[in-house]
Design a protein around this motif. Structure first.
Motif, PDB file in Angstrom:
ATOM      1  N   UNK A 297      29.436  32.187  42.187  1.00 13.21           N
ATOM      2  CA  UNK A 297      30.462  32.022  41.153  1.00 13.21           C
ATOM      3  C   UNK A 297      30.404  33.157  40.139  1.00 13.21           C
ATOM      4  N   UNK A 298      29.188  33.524  39.723  1.00 12.56           N
ATOM      5  CA  UNK A 298      29.033  34.620  38.758  1.00 12.56           C
ATOM      6  C   UNK A 298      29.507  35.941  39.381  1.00 12.56           C
ATOM      7  N   UNK A 299      29.169  36.158  40.644  1.00 19.44           N
ATOM      8  CA  UNK A 299      29.594  37.379  41.326  1.00 19.44           C
ATOM      9  C   UNK A 299      31.120  37.445  41.371  1.00 19.44           C
ATOM     10  N   UNK A 300      31.735  36.308  41.718  1.00 18.94           N
ATOM     11  CA  UNK A 300      33.196  36.274  41.827  1.00 18.94           C
ATOM     12  C   UNK A 300      33.852  36.512  40.468  1.00 18.94           C
ATOM     13  N   UNK A 301      33.274  35.945  39.424  1.00 20.63           N
ATOM     14  CA  UNK A 301      33.889  36.064  38.087  1.00 20.63           C
ATOM     15  C   UNK A 301      33.721  37.463  37.502  1.00 20.63           C
ATOM     16  N   UNK A 302      32.559  38.066  37.719  1.00 21.71           N
ATOM     17  CA  UNK A 302      32.228  39.302  37.004  1.00 21.71           C
ATOM     18  C   UNK A 302      32.179  40.542  37.892  1.00 21.71           C
TER      19      UNK A 302
END
Ligand SMILES: [Fe+2]
Length: 196
Positions: A64-69
């Motif tokens: 999720x963090x990879x996708x968001x940032x």
């Protein structure tokens, strides 16, 4: 649980705030564009779990963090005391590496799987000392002036997120401010005395 101490950045720093109230901490950090989030700690990871096992355990949150940032490189940094003769030297060398004020041209994003460390964020005439522990995800934007203290007995495992994998360079400011703000050991002792 996160523990925040805020200091003035003058010659004789004053303590402006000390808190472990998560809403108060998140609000104070939001003011300086730093994001703190909390993930559910996965308790059944063995203490000697390797990088792949740790990343697999937190796969959904990491993705999720990879996708968001848009991070493209993720790894696990770990440092824990052992019985080897050179441990004190390795611990001291690791601590020293980012103990002076610096910046990076990438974000500094860390999730604490276990252990602890303090990020010192020097912004707007104040120093926010954020003691992070298991479950804490701290996102420090690129070019934020900061330093990091893991203490004289470092013990932590952390997932790190990067936008590229070609090195992690600190651009040191040359400021001695880190020497006059209480270090990890001091803040940890203060907190232990306060919270019992
Ligand atoms: Fe850094």
């Amino acid at each position: 649980m996160t523990y925040l101490t805020v200091y003035s950045d003058n010659e004789q720093p004053e303590t402006l705030l000390e808190t472990e109230d998560s809403a108060e901490i998140e609000a104070a950090l939001k003011d300086i564009d730093v994001v703190l989030r909390h993930w559910q700690v996965i308790d059944d990871l063995p203490p000697d779990a390797g990088q792949e096992e740790i990343l697999a355990a937190y796969r959904a949150e990491v993705d999720r963090v990879i996708a968001e940032e848009g991070y493209t490189f993720v790894d696990v940094a770990r440092l824990h005391p052992d019985d080897s003769a050179d441990w004190p030297q390795r611990a001291a060398a690791a601590r020293q590496k980012f103990l002076a004020e610096h910046t990076h041209d990438d974000d500094e994003v860390r999730y604490f799987v276990s252990g602890s460390g303090i990020f010192y964020l020097h912004v707007g005439g104040k120093v926010h000392a954020v003691l992070c522990e298991a479950g804490d995800l701290l996102s420090v934007p690129k070019n934020t002036t900061h330093w990091f203290d893991m203490g004289t007995r470092p013990a932590f495992t952390a997932i790190r997120f990067f936008h590229d994998d070609d090195g992690w360079v600190g651009d040191f400011t040359g400021s001695p401010i880190a020497e006059r703000i209480p270090d990890f050991d001091t803040i940890a002792a203060t907190r232990a005395a306060r919270t019992g």
